[in-house]
Design a protein around this motif. Structure first.
Motif, PDB file in Angstrom:
ATOM      1  N   ARG A 233       0.815  -1.212   0.000  1.00 15.77           N
ATOM      2  CA  ARG A 233       0.000   0.000   0.000  1.00 15.77           C
ATOM      3  C   ARG A 233       0.849   1.262   0.000  1.00 15.77           C
ATOM      4  NH1 ARG A 233      -4.190  -2.469   4.521  1.00 15.77           N
ATOM      5  NH2 ARG A 233      -5.297  -3.843   3.091  1.00 15.77           N
ATOM      6  N   PHE A 234       2.138   1.092  -0.203  1.00 18.59           N
ATOM      7  CA  PHE A 234       3.067   2.219  -0.178  1.00 18.59           C
ATOM      8  C   PHE A 234       2.837   3.150  -1.365  1.00 18.59           C
ATOM      9  CE2 PHE A 234       7.465   3.612  -1.500  1.00 18.59           C
ATOM     10  CZ  PHE A 234       7.551   4.645  -0.586  1.00 18.59           C
ATOM     11  N   ASP A 235       2.801   4.453  -1.083  1.00 19.92           N
ATOM     12  CA  ASP A 235       2.720   5.476  -2.121  1.00 19.92           C
ATOM     13  C   ASP A 235       4.153   5.802  -2.544  1.00 19.92           C
ATOM     14  OD1 ASP A 235       2.535   7.760  -3.663  1.00 19.92           O
ATOM     15  OD2 ASP A 235       1.255   8.861  -2.270  1.00 19.92           O
ATOM     16  N   SER A 236       4.609   5.196  -3.637  1.00 18.40           N
ATOM     17  CA  SER A 236       6.015   5.325  -4.036  1.00 18.40           C
ATOM     18  C   SER A 236       6.371   6.730  -4.496  1.00 18.40           C
ATOM     19  CB  SER A 236       6.339   4.323  -5.143  1.00 18.40           C
ATOM     20  OG  SER A 236       5.515   4.557  -6.278  1.00 18.40           O
ATOM     21  N   LYS A 237       5.366   7.522  -4.842  1.00 16.43           N
ATOM     22  CA  LYS A 237       5.641   8.886  -5.302  1.00 16.43           C
ATOM     23  C   LYS A 237       5.806   9.857  -4.132  1.00 16.43           C
ATOM     24  CE  LYS A 237       3.818  12.654  -8.166  1.00 16.43           C
ATOM     25  NZ  LYS A 237       2.693  13.092  -9.041  1.00 16.43           N
ATOM     26  N   ASN A 238       4.897   9.785  -3.173  1.00 19.32           N
ATOM     27  CA  ASN A 238       4.863  10.780  -2.097  1.00 19.32           C
ATOM     28  C   ASN A 238       5.286  10.237  -0.736  1.00 19.32           C
ATOM     29  OD1 ASN A 238       3.584  12.912  -3.748  1.00 19.32           O
ATOM     30  ND2 ASN A 238       1.848  11.495  -3.775  1.00 19.32           N
ATOM     31  N   GLY A 239       5.417   8.924  -0.631  1.00 20.67           N
ATOM     32  CA  GLY A 239       5.653   8.345   0.673  1.00 20.67           C
ATOM     33  C   GLY A 239       4.350   8.179   1.432  1.00 20.67           C
ATOM     34  N   GLY A 240       4.370   7.381   2.468  1.00 23.64           N
ATOM     35  CA  GLY A 240       3.145   7.098   3.197  1.00 23.64           C
ATOM     36  C   GLY A 240       2.357   5.994   2.523  1.00 23.64           C
ATOM     37  N   PHE A 241       1.105   5.843   2.932  1.00 18.73           N
ATOM     38  CA  PHE A 241       0.305   4.719   2.469  1.00 18.73           C
ATOM     39  C   PHE A 241      -1.083   5.215   2.081  1.00 18.73           C
ATOM     40  CE2 PHE A 241       3.480   3.482   5.475  1.00 18.73           C
ATOM     41  CZ  PHE A 241       4.095   2.400   4.854  1.00 18.73           C
ATOM     42  N   GLY A 242      -1.517   4.876   0.886  1.00 17.34           N
ATOM     43  CA  GLY A 242      -2.826   5.285   0.422  1.00 17.34           C
ATOM     44  C   GLY A 242      -2.847   6.725  -0.036  1.00 17.34           C
ATOM     45  N   GLY A 243      -4.071   7.257  -0.176  1.00 20.25           N
ATOM     46  CA  GLY A 243      -4.243   8.612  -0.679  1.00 20.25           C
ATOM     47  C   GLY A 243      -4.721   9.560   0.396  1.00 20.25           C
ATOM     48  N   ALA A 244      -5.472  10.578  -0.017  1.00 25.54           N
ATOM     49  CA  ALA A 244      -5.923  11.611   0.910  1.00 25.54           C
ATOM     50  C   ALA A 244      -7.156  11.135   1.690  1.00 25.54           C
ATOM     51  CB  ALA A 244      -6.261  12.876   0.135  1.00 25.54           C
ATOM     52  N   PRO A 245      -7.301  11.560   2.948  1.00 28.21           N
ATOM     53  CA  PRO A 245      -6.318  12.295   3.757  1.00 28.21           C
ATOM     54  C   PRO A 245      -5.205  11.361   4.192  1.00 28.21           C
ATOM     55  CG  PRO A 245      -8.209  11.743   5.102  1.00 28.21           C
ATOM     56  CD  PRO A 245      -8.557  11.309   3.707  1.00 28.21           C
ATOM     57  N   LYS A 246      -4.036  11.920   4.492  1.00 26.66           N
ATOM     58  CA  LYS A 246      -2.868  11.094   4.795  1.00 26.66           C
ATOM     59  C   LYS A 246      -2.365  11.409   6.204  1.00 26.66           C
ATOM     60  CE  LYS A 246      -0.264   9.677   1.502  1.00 26.66           C
ATOM     61  NZ  LYS A 246       0.645   9.633   0.355  1.00 26.66           N
ATOM     62  N   PHE A 247      -2.423  10.390   7.041  1.00 23.12           N
ATOM     63  CA  PHE A 247      -1.972  10.525   8.428  1.00 23.12           C
ATOM     64  C   PHE A 247      -0.546   9.995   8.567  1.00 23.12           C
ATOM     65  CE2 PHE A 247      -6.494  10.665   8.712  1.00 23.12           C
ATOM     66  CZ  PHE A 247      -6.817  11.353   9.873  1.00 23.12           C
ATOM     67  N   PRO A 248       0.261  10.575   9.437  1.00 23.03           N
ATOM     68  CA  PRO A 248       1.587  10.003   9.686  1.00 23.03           C
ATOM     69  C   PRO A 248       1.454   8.551  10.144  1.00 23.03           C
ATOM     70  CG  PRO A 248       1.428  12.187  10.672  1.00 23.03           C
ATOM     71  CD  PRO A 248       0.042  11.819  10.227  1.00 23.03           C
ATOM     72  N   PRO A 249       2.082   7.607   9.449  1.00 24.83           N
ATOM     73  CA  PRO A 249       1.914   6.184   9.778  1.00 24.83           C
ATOM     74  C   PRO A 249       2.866   5.745  10.889  1.00 24.83           C
ATOM     75  CG  PRO A 249       3.258   6.393   7.815  1.00 24.83           C
ATOM     76  CD  PRO A 249       2.868   7.801   8.218  1.00 24.83           C
ATOM     77  N   HIS A 250       2.626   6.242  12.097  1.00 25.00           N
ATOM     78  CA  HIS A 250       3.541   6.017  13.208  1.00 25.00           C
ATOM     79  C   HIS A 250       3.851   4.543  13.431  1.00 25.00           C
ATOM     80  CE1 HIS A 250       2.398  10.093  14.015  1.00 25.00           C
ATOM     81  NE2 HIS A 250       1.214   9.784  14.492  1.00 25.00           N
TER      82      HIS A 250
END
Length: 838
Positions: free
Chosen positions: A261-278
């Motif tokens: 589920r990694f967003d290879s372009k922006n980092g993080g996982f999934g789309g908006a809204p995007k929470f810090p994946p602690h």
């Protein structure tokens, strides 16, 4: 984001696209329950969809949601006696509010009235909007006071109340958020729910629901019963039906799920809204320290870099906002929460420990500077949050007009600053409801400062110094603006997270100020929020109140253990043990395993759940509790802690398999449990599908040309099992082997296989095999300078006295740097020194 978007919860209706990882898998596993309740909802659904503006009333919010956060006037109500900043914001409403408690329920039963429950928190934007539109309005108050008994709850003070009724809202509306508006029976069972309602629609809903209450009582009763049954099932994990046994493979499966589920372009996982994946980052960073997985390294670094460069980070004062409203970390929801920044301090500290990437070190220092300036109580505790709003507008305190920057910095410096931080004349900030430009700018970086410096033919250190001076000037001006509201209550659980994070940062960076702040907060919590060994939940202005929950005990215990690990002061180990022992006494389920979220002093109107969710992106408290037990078992050699940890993992094995995104802390604790198996005092081992755990360690992150780098391959083999030696002594048995995959980057030397022991297998053949814990040592030498990458293919087969399992082959990637200027430092000395590598 309390309606169209969600304040810390996923929109169940659009779950597959939801970026808040805490609830991705939760929703899938409750599909059947959700469908049943929606059918039960029946005619009530028409009320919600026709009268509250439908699934997304953002257009109404855009028109109505301009309320200002001002001090309400009028006669004080019952909330004036409370200490919660959120409840005090409503202390002068004309609504006849009750705090949560027996008095309100007794009144509802006596007068046979439904209860209107409103749940929120003091830094919630849409809570402010609904308060100013409706709860401060005489017309609305008249309807509420006549037809309902009204209860106001601070979700941060009463997380169990919040979690149970948020489930009701999600079940009934297929979404959730704050303010959470729930209609209850006099005994507390929910029968209707929504989130934000504009004034006109809210009055209509209030009247219509009262009509249903008086004319269709049987339907209301049935609805309440069905919803309550669903909440009980979900809260106790009864909706998870996964029969796979407890296994180390849970960890690998979770990591694969996260990476997919990694967003290879922006980092993080999934789309908006995007929470810090602690939680995901914490698990990945732990795994990375053991495996040097190249692909995982990209996931971690791209996510950390994306967050620190985006507008979700406050580039002037430091500290992270709560989440990004878009998928690229640019446009923040401007709240700042203590728990977010605690977990991010830990993430960036752990990443620095692995990479020595200097920007991570600078970032942690900036967050700490913000904490000291704005969030630190004079007695040592940390405040809870900073609002998104000021002067009635979300983000107004943080955004800039381009001419303001020019006025502060001068034209030349402003031009440089604006180019680097993305400031444009027309503004880049989009108003939350309308998504229209309003002429102001959020500060963000489109790339790393190192790359920007290179493009400008400058040294990175010089550019950073220049920008620090510019930012300081702008911050001085910004600090003269009207500040957002500060929620100055001190929560035990969130302070526990910060204590642990600062203690860990103090050790990683060898920074005494971080450690001292952690010790100060720990001393404060133990002095002011503990009585007779029991913790209170919240403290404000000299008043500690409300019995502590599982997360209070678990997070504080973990933080105290981190302090002990950093300082070596046995006081902190003693306090951690005492806190954990009380946690076991109050919350442990001796019958079913695991921990309840509440104990006997809490109101358990609906259910006493074990996993009521981690609303707001906080760790699963059962996972943190299990991790504490594992650490105490190792440190104290007391068998009971290992036994309770093992039972907890057994209890939550189905949830860990089915819902990795809601159980990162449990999965991390499980990984540490297996890694520490040889140090645990013989804890009971539960059934699992592979009895061999393999870990790999890289000796150096950087070396000089020609200097060898070593990979240690560790096999932890369960008692009663074995793997074959590299030369097992016959042609049938599968040898344990390490092979370098084809590459021009490195040359592999002779693998040092330990001496295998004679063994008679199930077929009475004499073979050579490994048992217990063994290490293979693999030397490699780079053929080039710069970043060097290579992969090892590691094969083994596990057997016991009756059978052999399938052959297991793992390919592990490694990366190190070769430079003439390298200053080689041995990593994992505890592993390599006994193997002869100094």
């Amino acid at each position: 984001m309390d309606r169209g978007r969600l304040e810390g919860k996923c929109d169940v209706n659009s779950f597959c696209n939801c970026a808040h990882v805490q609830y991705l898998d939760w929703c899938m596993t409750m599909k059947v329950t959700l469908m049943l309740v929606v059918l039960i909802f029946g005619a009530f659904a028409a009320v919600f969809f026709t009268m509250s503006g439908g699934p997304d009333s953002r257009a109404i919010a855009a028109e109505k949601g301009k309320g200002k956060v001002k001090k309400a006037k009028g006669k004080a109500n019952r909330l004036a006696k409370e200490t919660s900043p959120y409840l005090l914001q409503h202390a002068h409403n004309p609504v006849d509010w009750y705090p949560w408690g027996k008095e309100a329920f007794a009144k509802a039963k006596k007068e046979n009235k439904p209860i209107f429950l409103s749940v929120g928190y003091s830094t919630c934007h849409w809570c402010h909007v609904m308060a100013h539109e409706s709860f401060e309005d005489e017309e609305v108050a008249k309807v509420l006071n006549k037809l309902y008994v009204c209860i106001k709850v601070d979700r941060e003070e009463l997380p169990d109340v919040d979690a149970q009724y948020m489930l009701a809202t999600q079940l009934l509306t297929r979404r959730g958020g704050w303010p959470n508006s729930v209609w209850l029976m006099p005994d507390g069972r929910p029968w209707f729910a929504g989130t934000y309602f504009p004034k006109k629609q809210f009055i209509e809903v209030l009247k219509k629901l009262h009509e249903i209450w008086t004319t269709r009582k049987k339907d209301v009763e049935q609805n309440a019963t069905q919803i309550t049954d669903a909440i009980k099932r979900i809260s106790t994990g009864g909706f998870v039906d996964d029969k796979r046994p407890l296994s180390p493979r849970i960890v690998d499966a979770a990591l694969r799920t996260f990476r997919s589920r990694f967003d290879s372009k922006n980092g993080g996982f999934g789309g908006a809204p995007k929470f810090p994946p602690h939680g995901v980052l914490k698990l990945m960073l732990h795994h990375q320290a053991k495996s040097s997985d190249l692909n995982q390294s990209v996931v971690i670094s791209r996510t950390l870099d994306g967050m620190m460069q985006g507008g979700v980070y406050d580039h002037l004062a430091g500290g992270f906002h709560r989440y990004s409203t878009d998928g690229r970390w640019f446009l923040p929801h401007f709240e700042k929460m203590l728990y977010d920044n605690a977990q991010l301090i830990r993430n960036y500290s752990e990443a620095y420990a692995l990479t020595k990437h200097e920007p991570y070190k600078h970032l942690v220092a900036e967050i700490f500077a913000w904490l000291k300036a704005e969030m630190l109580d004079k007695q040592g505790g940390f405040y809870s949050a900073v609002d998104a709003d000021s002067e009635g507008e979300e983000g107004k305190f943080y955004v800039w007009h381009i001419d303001e920057i020019a006025k502060v910095l001068g034209e030349d410096d402003a031009k440089v600053f604006n180019e680097i931080y993305g400031v444009v004349k027309e503004g880049n900030f989009l108003e939350e409801s309308t998504r229209e430009r309003v002429g102001t700018n959020v500060l963000s970086l489109s790339q790393s400062l190192a790359k920007t410096a290179s493009e400008r033919k400058m040294k990175a250190v010089d550019l950073r110094k220049k920008l620090i001076e510019m930012r300081a000037k702008l911050l001085t001006v910004r600090n003269k603006r009207i500040r957002p509201h500060l929620d100055d209550k001190v929560l035990t659980s969130w302070n526990g997270l910060m204590i642990g994070a600062l203690a860990r940062a103090g050790k990683v960076f060898k920074e005494e100020a971080y450690t001292k702040a952690a010790e100060g907060a720990a001393a404060f919590v133990l002095k002011e929020l503990r009585k007779d060994g029991r913790l209170h939940r919240t403290y404000r202005k000299g008043n500690a109140k409300l019995p502590g929950y599982l997360d209070d005990y678990a997070y504080l215990s973990e933080g105290l253990l981190d302090l002990y690990d950093t300082t070596g002061d046995k006081r902190w180990l003693k306090e951690a043990k005492a806190t954990a022992d009380m946690m076991i006494k109050l919350f442990y389920d001796a019958k079913g395993g695991g921990f309840f979220f509440t104990h006997e002093r809490h109101d358990n109107l609906i259910t006493r759940g074990k996993d009521l969710g981690g609303g707001g992106n906080i760790p699963n408290p059962n996972g943190v509790a299990a991790g504490v037990l594992v650490r105490l078992a190792v440190l104290t050699k007391e068998k009971s802690y290992g036994v309770l940890a093992a039972k907890t993992f057994d209890t939550f094995a189905p949830a860990m398999w089915a819902q990795p995104h809601a159980n990162e802390s449990l999965i991390l604790a499980l990984a540490k449990f297996y890694e520490a198996a040889d140090k645990l005092p013989s804890p009971p081992r539960t059934a699992f599908d592979h009895p061999v755990v393999m870990n790999t360690y890289l000796s150096h992150a950087s070396v000089k040309p020609g200097q060898p780098v070593y990979v240690a391959v560790q096999f932890k083999i369960e008692k009663g099992w074995h793997i074959y030696g590299n030369k097992p002594g016959n042609k049938i048995s599968v040898p344990t082997s390490v092979i370098l995959e084809k590459t021009d980057a490195v040359e592999m030397g002779k693998v040092d296989y330990p001496k295998a022991k004679p063994y008679v297998d199930a077929s009475k053949n004499r073979v050579l095999a490994y048992e217990g814990t063994v290490f293979l040592l693999v030397p490699v030498v780079a053929k080039k300078t710069g970043d060097v990458e290579f992969k090892l293919k590691i094969t083994s087969q596990a057997c016991d006295d009756t059978r052999c399992l399938d052959v297991v082959t793992k390919v592990v990637a490694f990366k190190f740097n070769v430079s003439k200027d390298a200053k080689p430092t041995l990593d994992h000395a505890g592993i390599f020194n006994p193997l002869g590598i100094k």
